[in-house]
Design a protein around this motif. Structure first.
Motif, short mmCIF file in Angstrom:
data_model
loop_
_atom_site.label_atom_id
_atom_site.label_comp_id
_atom_site.label_asym_id
_atom_site.label_seq_id
_atom_site.Cartn_x
_atom_site.Cartn_y
_atom_site.Cartn_z
N ARG A 106 -2.94 -23.82 23.10
CA ARG A 106 -2.28 -23.44 22.35
C ARG A 106 -1.63 -25.10 21.76
N MET A 107 -1.62 -25.96 21.82
CA MET A 107 -1.40 -27.15 21.76
C MET A 107 -2.44 -27.63 20.85
N TRP A 108 -3.35 -28.04 21.04
CA TRP A 108 -4.73 -27.89 20.75
C TRP A 108 -4.82 -27.09 19.62
N LEU A 109 -4.88 -25.90 19.60
CA LEU A 109 -5.04 -25.07 18.33
C LEU A 109 -4.21 -25.47 17.54
N LYS A 110 -3.07 -25.60 17.52
CA LYS A 110 -2.06 -25.62 16.47
C LYS A 110 -2.41 -27.18 15.96
N LEU A 111 -2.49 -27.87 16.53
CA LEU A 111 -2.62 -29.23 16.00
C LEU A 111 -4.44 -29.38 14.95
N CYS A 112 -4.70 -28.50 15.46
CA CYS A 112 -6.57 -28.54 14.79
C CYS A 112 -6.30 -27.86 13.33
N LEU A 113 -4.72 -26.78 13.49
CA LEU A 113 -5.05 -26.15 12.26
C LEU A 113 -3.67 -26.14 11.39
N TYR A 114 -2.59 -27.23 12.06
CA TYR A 114 -1.68 -28.21 11.28
C TYR A 114 -2.62 -29.73 10.46
N VAL A 115 -3.43 -29.63 10.91
CA VAL A 115 -4.42 -30.92 10.67
C VAL A 115 -4.94 -30.38 9.49
N ALA A 116 -5.89 -29.27 9.61
CA ALA A 116 -6.59 -28.94 8.31
C ALA A 116 -5.41 -28.41 7.23
N SER A 117 -4.66 -27.92 7.66
CA SER A 117 -3.69 -27.23 6.62
C SER A 117 -3.12 -28.57 5.65
N ALA A 118 -2.60 -29.33 6.12
CA ALA A 118 -2.45 -31.01 5.54
C ALA A 118 -3.16 -31.44 4.84
N VAL A 119 -4.83 -31.39 5.07
CA VAL A 119 -5.50 -31.92 4.71
C VAL A 119 -5.95 -30.83 3.26
N ILE A 120 -6.30 -30.05 3.35
CA ILE A 120 -6.34 -29.37 2.35
C ILE A 120 -4.89 -28.83 0.88
N ILE A 121 -4.06 -28.77 1.74
CA ILE A 121 -3.03 -29.33 0.31
C ILE A 121 -3.40 -31.04 -0.12
N VAL A 122 -3.45 -31.65 0.36
CA VAL A 122 -2.91 -33.07 0.02
C VAL A 122 -4.30 -33.09 -0.66
#
Length: 150
Positions: A106-122
């Motif tokens: 759960r932690m690794w999946l959420k980390l990947c999700l948050y990083v991908a989201s942040a990169v796309i938003i930026v």
């Protein structure tokens, strides 16, 4: 062997247990409100880009350049990008929490999700605000024809 105590069938259920966190309530509320705003933003986007104009065939580099020359459309598209990404990220966060069984998964999946989201938003934000269809000093053969008039 002792049997566990079972509550009487008509004893009632305490609905006021503190089983929900404030974060989950805010996430739930955000999904509802952002969904409403996204419907307005997306249908406005579709109306302007497809129905009010000449349709899909008119959408090209020049159309986007002209649209993003206006701060109104930059903010419109920025809101649409941010809300869509945050809305989708929150939905995926909920799915991960529901279906990932191990805490580490759960932690690794959420980390990947948050990083991908942040990169796309930026990156999306940078594209919207730094987009220049007529860069100074560019080779005239690669810039659009409307840049020569400037």
């Amino acid at each position: 062997m002792a049997t566990p105590a079972i509550a009487k069938p008509r004893s009632g259920y305490d609905r006021h247990k503190n089983t929900r966190s404030g974060v989950e309530l805010l996430a739930w509320l955000f999904m509802r409100l952002s969904g409403i705003v996204l419907v307005v933003l997306i249908f406005g986007h579709l109306f302007v880009n497809l129905w009010a104009g000449e349709g899909v065939k008119a959408i090209d580099f020049g159309f986007v350049a002209g649209k993003w020359a206006s701060p109104f459309w930059q903010i419109w598209d920025l809101l649409m990008l941010w809300l869509a990404m945050l809305h989708g990220t929150n939905g995926m966060r909920t799915i991960i929490s529901d279906y990932a069984e191990r805490d580490s998964t759960r932690m690794w999946l959420k980390l990947c999700l948050y990083v991908a989201s942040a990169v796309i938003i930026v990156l999306g934000t940078l594209v919207i605000f730094t987009f220049d269809p007529c860069p100074a000093g560019a080779d005239p053969s690669v810039v659009p024809s409307f840049c020569e008039a400037l």
